[in-house]
Write a protein that holds these residues in place. Structure first.
Motif, PDB file in Angstrom:
ATOM      1  N   TYR A 179       0.968  -1.376   0.114  1.00  0.00           N
ATOM      2  CA  TYR A 179      -0.211   0.404  -0.509  1.00  0.00           C
ATOM      3  C   TYR A 179       1.149   1.118   0.123  1.00  0.00           C
ATOM      4  O   TYR A 179       1.629   1.377   0.905  1.00  0.00           O
ATOM      5  N   ARG A 210      -2.745   0.957   9.157  1.00  0.00           N
ATOM      6  CA  ARG A 210      -4.060   1.686   7.566  1.00  0.00           C
ATOM      7  C   ARG A 210      -4.159   0.352   6.672  1.00  0.00           C
ATOM      8  O   ARG A 210      -5.062   0.208   6.525  1.00  0.00           O
ATOM      9  N   LEU A 214      -6.696  -2.428   5.424  1.00  0.00           N
ATOM     10  CA  LEU A 214      -7.193  -2.613   4.058  1.00  0.00           C
ATOM     11  C   LEU A 214      -6.905  -3.744   3.172  1.00  0.00           C
ATOM     12  O   LEU A 214      -6.890  -3.141   1.764  1.00  0.00           O
TER      13      LEU A 214
END
Length: 355
Positions: A179, A210, A214
């Motif tokens: 990410y 985070r 995800l």
């Protein structure tokens, strides 16, 4: 620094873990190394002693101002053959971190010798399964009890050992999902990004959480000024294979100069691959994917060794790399690199210290 090393024996040794159950960084061996620093004696009282908790003042400066650096390396065992991979490079890098955080440097030769003695003592803790090793964590903390803002005068250096499996689980060559962080930044040039400072990792945790939520394994950080240029992944340096060339971001003062990164570059060149260290933007990566020239992506680091990257998400775009499978160049580098570490292939670079 005194070069005397005392050993305090443990009365009862722990039962060794089942190698099949090994995770990463949760089990610790019978012994550890410790050494203290003060201005009068320098580094002193070097000792190998039973693994134990330490006493620390609530006013210890590490707890308030973050003077803490660490390193990570591994020991490997094939039969009776035990090897350390470039430990001198780790202690040299520790000294660079020390200098940046205004902490006292260590004697590299003495530290390699002390580590060698510690690992010899813990030889039976080194697992021998595929992707397994003994993880080595040297670290230094400021111990002086003082609440004024200045460099501490007293420090403690410790080395602890942990038998580990592959960093990303049993399938050590499964492709990871990355990410790209575009809100927070990890470091800026002129800061401490090149140092292996504990605070760098604390600053990365929000983005890592985070990413995990995800469904991604790691965060890819962009530069802290323009937030365009690729820097590194949370636990790895990053490499791209673009049109047959192995490309990695150049060191710029905010990227950690990985020992594995340096070794992979040398190995790739030795094997005949073209390697480029240069600035590469995240847009360059996505454009290479669109044009079909992005062939492979992999990360490198002590913990992960070499980890293929199967996909990257950036804002509202996501690309898949090599059908989320390990690529031929990544696999070739992994096989040669781990064979050198394990002693099953000749070490043409004289990287390994044999115990």
């Amino acid at each position: 620094m005194t070069h005397q090393l005392k050993v305090i024996e443990r009365k009862q040794l722990q039962e060794k873990p089942d190698p099949a159950t090994l995770g990463f960084g949760t089990l610790f061996t019978d012994y550890m190394f410790s050494m203290d620093y003060d201005p009068e004696l320098g580094w002193h009282d070097a000792v190998i002693l039973p693994y134990q908790n330490i006493e620390l003042s609530p006013a210890a400066q590490v707890l308030h101002y973050g003077q803490a650096v660490f390193e990570g390396m591994k020991a490997y065992r094939t039969g009776d053959n035990v090897r350390l991979f470039r430990p001198d490079e780790n202690f040299k890098r520790m000294n660079k971190s020390n200098a940046r955080l205004n902490m006292p440097e260590v004697d590299v030769d003495f530290m390699v010798d002390a580590l060698t003695q510690l690992v010899k003592l813990e030889k039976e803790w080194i697992p021998t399964g595929e992707g397994q090793s003994l993880y080595i964590r040297p670290f230094i903390i400021a111990t002086e009890a003082y609440l004024g803002v200045r460099a501490a005068t007293h420090y403690k250096l410790m080395i602890i050992l942990s038998p580990v499996g592959a960093y990303y689980g049993s399938d050590h060559l499964a492709a990871t999902k990355i990410y790209v962080e575009d809100e927070y930044v990890r470091a800026v040039r002129g800061g401490v990004g090149f140092a292996k400072a504990a605070g760098n990792y604390a600053a990365s945790l929000m983005a890592q959480t985070r990413a995990t939520e995800l469904g991604y394994d790691q965060v890819l950080w962009l530069d802290g000024v323009e937030q365009r240029y690729v820097e590194e992944v949370g636990s790895m340096n990053i490499f791209f294979v673009i049109d047959g060339t192995v490309v990695t971001p150049e060191l710029n003062g905010s990227i950690l100069p990985g020992i594995t990164r340096k070794s992979i570059i040398e190995l790739a060149q030795h094997l005949g691959y073209t390697v480029e260290e240069r600035r590469i933007s995240i847009d360059d990566v996505f454009e290479a994917s669109a044009s079909g020239t992005l062939q492979e992506i992999f990360g490198s680091g002590t913990a992960a060794v070499i980890a293929p990257v199967g996909s990257i998400k950036y804002r509202d775009q996501e690309i898949e790399v090599n059908d989320s499978k390990v690529g031929p160049i990544t696999l070739d580098l992994y096989n040669h690199f781990t064979a050198i570490q394990n002693g099953t292939e000749e070490d043409p670079f004289d990287w390994c210290v044999k115990l």
